[in-house]
Scaffold this motif. Structure first.
Motif, mmCIF file in Angstrom:
data_model
loop_
_atom_site.group_PDB
_atom_site.id
_atom_site.type_symbol
_atom_site.label_atom_id
_atom_site.label_comp_id
_atom_site.label_asym_id
_atom_site.label_seq_id
_atom_site.Cartn_x
_atom_site.Cartn_y
_atom_site.Cartn_z
ATOM 1 N N ARG A 99 0.832 -1.201 0.000
ATOM 2 C CA ARG A 99 0.000 0.000 0.000
ATOM 3 C C ARG A 99 0.865 1.248 0.000
ATOM 4 O O ARG A 99 0.531 2.243 -0.610
ATOM 5 C CB ARG A 99 -0.920 -0.007 1.212
ATOM 6 N N ARG A 103 0.667 5.074 -2.275
ATOM 7 C CA ARG A 103 0.347 6.363 -1.654
ATOM 8 C C ARG A 103 0.959 7.525 -2.441
ATOM 9 O O ARG A 103 0.390 8.586 -2.492
ATOM 10 C CB ARG A 103 0.850 6.411 -0.223
ATOM 11 N N PRO A 107 -4.503 9.082 -3.285
ATOM 12 C CA PRO A 107 -5.369 8.227 -2.480
ATOM 13 C C PRO A 107 -6.084 7.178 -3.340
ATOM 14 O O PRO A 107 -6.347 7.397 -4.516
ATOM 15 C CB PRO A 107 -6.375 9.199 -1.859
ATOM 16 N N THR A 108 -6.392 6.063 -2.707
ATOM 17 C CA THR A 108 -7.126 5.010 -3.414
ATOM 18 C C THR A 108 -8.590 5.406 -3.525
ATOM 19 O O THR A 108 -9.048 6.356 -2.886
ATOM 20 C CB THR A 108 -7.027 3.676 -2.663
ATOM 21 N N SER A 110 -11.228 3.852 -2.380
ATOM 22 C CA SER A 110 -11.940 3.729 -1.106
ATOM 23 C C SER A 110 -11.588 4.896 -0.179
ATOM 24 O O SER A 110 -12.442 5.375 0.568
ATOM 25 C CB SER A 110 -11.622 2.394 -0.437
ATOM 26 N N GLU A 111 -10.338 5.361 -0.233
ATOM 27 C CA GLU A 111 -9.963 6.508 0.589
ATOM 28 C C GLU A 111 -10.663 7.774 0.098
ATOM 29 O O GLU A 111 -11.097 8.598 0.904
ATOM 30 C CB GLU A 111 -8.446 6.693 0.564
ATOM 31 N N GLN A 112 -10.802 7.926 -1.218
ATOM 32 C CA GLN A 112 -11.518 9.082 -1.769
ATOM 33 C C GLN A 112 -12.988 9.030 -1.369
ATOM 34 O O GLN A 112 -13.568 10.047 -0.972
ATOM 35 C CB GLN A 112 -11.400 9.107 -3.291
ATOM 36 N N GLN A 114 -14.241 7.536 1.226
ATOM 37 C CA GLN A 114 -14.310 7.798 2.667
ATOM 38 C C GLN A 114 -14.204 9.304 2.924
ATOM 39 O O GLN A 114 -14.951 9.851 3.735
ATOM 40 C CB GLN A 114 -13.177 7.044 3.386
#
Length: 147
Positions: A99, A103, A107-108, A110-112, A114
């Protein structure tokens, strides 16, 4: 049958006696020594390295080390166990380890998602706070007019 043959037969242990002696030898061994001897040489070398001993000693059996070396191995194993407890099965997943390289790309998804969800929730809470502040101001104004 001469006396020598009879004497030889009497001295030779039976297969059962040999098996029993072998089992007693195995059970009589210290559990630690038995575990050490079952470890692959590479694992022993890592433990020797952690103990500050030469990795060439990894081929030795545990009882071939002197007291200080055995104590260094014991302490090193304790430190290694404590370190390994920090890692559970989930962090050993390949995706978790790699991961950090992603970085740098940003951002991935799912991070976006979230972050978007958090921003939306923050906006909703700010809106609700504004409504409540307006009601409080109206109540204060009405209470001030009634006195």
């Amino acid at each position: 049958m001469n006396t020598a043959q009879v004497f030889e037969l009497v001295q030779q242990p039976s297969a059962a006696d040999r098996a029993l002696a072998e089992m007693r030898a195995q059970f009589g061994r210290n559990g630690t020594a038995s575990r050490w001897s079952r470890l692959p040489t590479r694992a022993r070398a890592v433990i020797c390295y952690a103990a500050g001993l030469s990795t060439t000693l990894a081929g030795r059996e545990l009882d071939q080390f002197d007291f200080e070396q055995q104590e260094a191995i014991r302490l090193a194993l304790g430190e290694l166990l404590a370190t390994l407890r920090e890692f559970d099965g989930s962090v050993l997943h390949r995706q978790e380890w790699h991961r950090t390289t992603r970085r740098s790309e940003g951002p991935t998804r799912s991070e976006q998602e979230q972050a978007e969800h958090e921003n939306k929730r923050r906006a909703e809470l700010n809106e609700q706070a504004g409504i409540l502040e307006g009601r409080i101001a109206a109540l204060r104004k009405a209470a001030g007019n009634g006195q």
